[in-house]
Design an enzyme around this catalytic site. Structure first.
Site, short mmCIF file in Angstrom:
data_model
loop_
_atom_site.label_atom_id
_atom_site.label_comp_id
_atom_site.label_asym_id
_atom_site.label_seq_id
_atom_site.Cartn_x
_atom_site.Cartn_y
_atom_site.Cartn_z
N ASN A 124 46.74 -58.07 -49.12
CA ASN A 124 48.05 -58.48 -48.60
C ASN A 124 47.81 -59.49 -47.46
OD1 ASN A 124 50.29 -58.54 -46.80
ND2 ASN A 124 51.16 -56.78 -47.85
N ASP A 126 50.17 -61.10 -45.68
CA ASP A 126 51.36 -61.28 -44.82
C ASP A 126 50.98 -61.67 -43.39
OD1 ASP A 126 52.91 -60.40 -46.91
OD2 ASP A 126 53.42 -58.47 -46.01
N HIS A 127 49.94 -61.02 -42.85
CA HIS A 127 49.69 -61.21 -41.42
C HIS A 127 48.93 -62.50 -41.11
CE1 HIS A 127 51.93 -57.79 -40.66
NE2 HIS A 127 51.06 -56.92 -41.15
N ARG A 166 53.54 -69.21 -33.83
CA ARG A 166 53.65 -70.54 -33.21
C ARG A 166 54.53 -71.49 -34.03
NH1 ARG A 166 49.94 -72.41 -29.34
NH2 ARG A 166 49.70 -70.72 -27.86
N HIS A 197 54.79 -59.81 -48.95
CA HIS A 197 56.12 -59.20 -48.79
C HIS A 197 57.05 -60.29 -48.28
CE1 HIS A 197 58.63 -55.68 -46.90
NE2 HIS A 197 59.35 -56.48 -47.65
N ARG A 212 60.18 -60.79 -46.77
CA ARG A 212 61.20 -59.96 -46.13
C ARG A 212 62.52 -60.72 -46.04
NH1 ARG A 212 59.60 -55.47 -43.04
NH2 ARG A 212 61.62 -55.76 -42.08
N ARG A 227 60.12 -62.88 -41.57
CA ARG A 227 59.35 -62.90 -40.32
C ARG A 227 57.91 -63.37 -40.53
NH1 ARG A 227 58.68 -56.48 -39.19
NH2 ARG A 227 60.95 -56.61 -39.03
N HIS A 228 57.40 -63.26 -41.73
CA HIS A 228 56.05 -63.80 -41.95
C HIS A 228 56.01 -64.71 -43.19
CE1 HIS A 228 55.94 -60.05 -44.22
NE2 HIS A 228 55.65 -59.29 -43.17
N GLU A 265 56.12 -57.94 -52.89
CA GLU A 265 56.87 -56.78 -52.39
C GLU A 265 58.23 -57.29 -51.95
OE1 GLU A 265 54.68 -55.28 -49.12
OE2 GLU A 265 52.97 -54.72 -50.32
N THR A 301 56.80 -52.40 -39.80
CA THR A 301 56.28 -52.57 -41.14
C THR A 301 57.08 -51.63 -42.05
OG1 THR A 301 54.30 -52.44 -42.55
CG2 THR A 301 54.43 -50.87 -40.74
N THR A 302 56.83 -51.69 -43.36
CA THR A 302 57.57 -50.83 -44.28
C THR A 302 57.42 -49.37 -43.85
OG1 THR A 302 56.90 -52.40 -45.97
CG2 THR A 302 57.95 -50.38 -46.72
N GLU A 304 53.51 -47.30 -56.62
CA GLU A 304 52.51 -47.43 -55.56
C GLU A 304 52.78 -46.29 -54.58
OE1 GLU A 304 52.03 -51.29 -53.70
OE2 GLU A 304 51.27 -50.35 -51.87
N HIS A 321 49.09 -48.68 -47.95
CA HIS A 321 49.74 -48.67 -46.64
C HIS A 321 48.86 -47.96 -45.62
CE1 HIS A 321 52.70 -49.31 -43.63
NE2 HIS A 321 53.40 -50.01 -44.49
N GLY A 322 48.46 -48.74 -44.62
CA GLY A 322 47.68 -48.20 -43.51
C GLY A 322 46.22 -47.92 -43.83
N GLY A 373 46.39 -54.68 -46.33
CA GLY A 373 46.68 -55.91 -45.60
C GLY A 373 46.13 -55.92 -44.20
N HIS A 374 46.75 -55.14 -43.33
CA HIS A 374 46.48 -55.28 -41.90
C HIS A 374 45.00 -55.14 -41.55
CE1 HIS A 374 46.29 -53.90 -37.68
NE2 HIS A 374 47.19 -54.85 -37.53
N1 PXP Z 1 51.90 -51.57 -49.82
C1 PXP Z 1 53.17 -51.80 -49.42
C2 PXP Z 1 54.27 -51.44 -50.35
C3 PXP Z 1 53.45 -52.39 -48.18
O1 PXP Z 1 54.73 -52.61 -47.81
C4 PXP Z 1 52.38 -52.77 -47.35
C5 PXP Z 1 52.67 -53.45 -46.04
O2 PXP Z 1 53.26 -54.68 -46.28
C6 PXP Z 1 51.08 -52.51 -47.79
C7 PXP Z 1 50.87 -51.89 -49.01
C8 PXP Z 1 49.88 -52.86 -46.98
O3 PXP Z 1 49.87 -52.11 -45.81
P1 PXP Z 1 48.82 -52.40 -44.67
O4 PXP Z 1 49.13 -53.77 -44.13
O5 PXP Z 1 49.03 -51.31 -43.69
O6 PXP Z 1 47.46 -52.36 -45.32
#
Ligand code: PXP
Length: 240
Positions: free
Chosen positions: A9, A11-12, A20, A45, A47, A51-52, A72, A102-103, A153, A193-194, A215-216
């Site tokens: 992911n 996104d970040h 910026r 994602h 949104r 935002r990203h 997403e 976040t979600t 998921e 997630h996480g 992602g993160h």
């Molecule tokens: N899966 C879903 C459905 C999410 O919304 C996210 C966060 O955008 C992730 C996975 C990835 O989560 P993380 O950034 O915590 O790894």
């Protein structure tokens, strides 16, 4: 056991760019480096608040990446239009709240059955595979199966946030049980997630899980050691 696929992911990468309102770093460049290092899919994602990831990123990623694109998105008409235009391989339906960082939690399919049914039908008609982000909750999973959606998921946030080892073990067991139940209902199972370099192994051991979206943790490591190394190191930890 089949290897677990990794959806990265990005996104970040866009979060940093938007901090910026500039042109860099570019999620497309990040996605290509992630693919070169072994990512099996790129996840973004889009949104409602943009935002990203921006609409332009969806377009450029769709035209640049060589693996699969997983979008997403909230179950809204606007997102159905985006998906119909750009045709991501998969659309993962997620809940969205403007104030969230976040979600937060899986989609409540029991509460939103008609909306999810209609959105999934529209997305399938547009040629996208549909997945639903769901908590490890049997009633929710059964409701998704009833809507003839064959892909979920499982939300691993509670597992990832557990502070004590016994809590983490209990949350991982809930994910495992949900994965087994979904598989018995004939569904394919993904998770995310996480997840981090430190906690991913326990989820990798769940045989029913085909793919993790992360992602993160990967982007955080990529900022320090580079995207290719960050992806390779995660893939190494995902060996079964
Ligand atoms: N899966 C879903 C459905 C999410 O919304 C996210 C966060 O955008 C992730 C996975 C990835 O989560 P993380 O950034 O915590 O790894």
């Amino acid at each position: 056991m089949e290897p677990v696929r990794l959806g990265v992911n990005v996104d970040h990468i866009a979060t940093l760019r938007e901090a910026r309102r500039s042109r860099e770093p570019d999620p497309v460049a990040a996605a290509i480096l992630a693919e070169m290092a072994g990512a099996d899919q790129i996840t973004i994602h889009l949104r409602g608040d943009r935002r990203h990831i921006q609409d332009r990123d969806v377009d450029l990623l769709r035209r640049s990446i060589k693996t699969r694109l997983n979008l997403e998105a909230a179950a809204t008409p606007q997102m159905v239009t985006v998906a119909s235009t750009h045709k991501p391989d998969t659309v993962t339906l997620v809940p969205e709240r403007r104030e969230e960082i976040t979600t937060e939690g899986g989609l409540d399919v029991l509460l939103n059955q008609n909306l999810v049914r209609k959105t999934a039908q529209d997305l399938k008609a547009a040629g996208c595979e549909v997945s639903v982000f769901v908590d490890p909750d049997y009633d929710q999973i059964k409701a998704i199966a009833k809507l003839e959606i064959g892909l979920i998921e499982i939300n691993t946030a509670k597992y990832s946030e557990a502070l004590r080892p016994d809590q983490a073990a209990a949350e991982a067991e809930k994910v495992a049980q949900a994965a087994r139940a979904a598989s018995k209902l004939g569904m394919r199972v993904l998770a995310g997630h996480g997840l981090t370099y430190l906690n991913v192994r326990r989820i990798v051991r769940i045989a029913e899980i085909e793919e993790l979206n992360i992602g993160h943790s990967i982007v955080a490591r990529a900022a320090l050691v580079g995207m290719e190394r960050a992806v390779r190191e995660m893939k190494d930890r995902m060996q079964r």
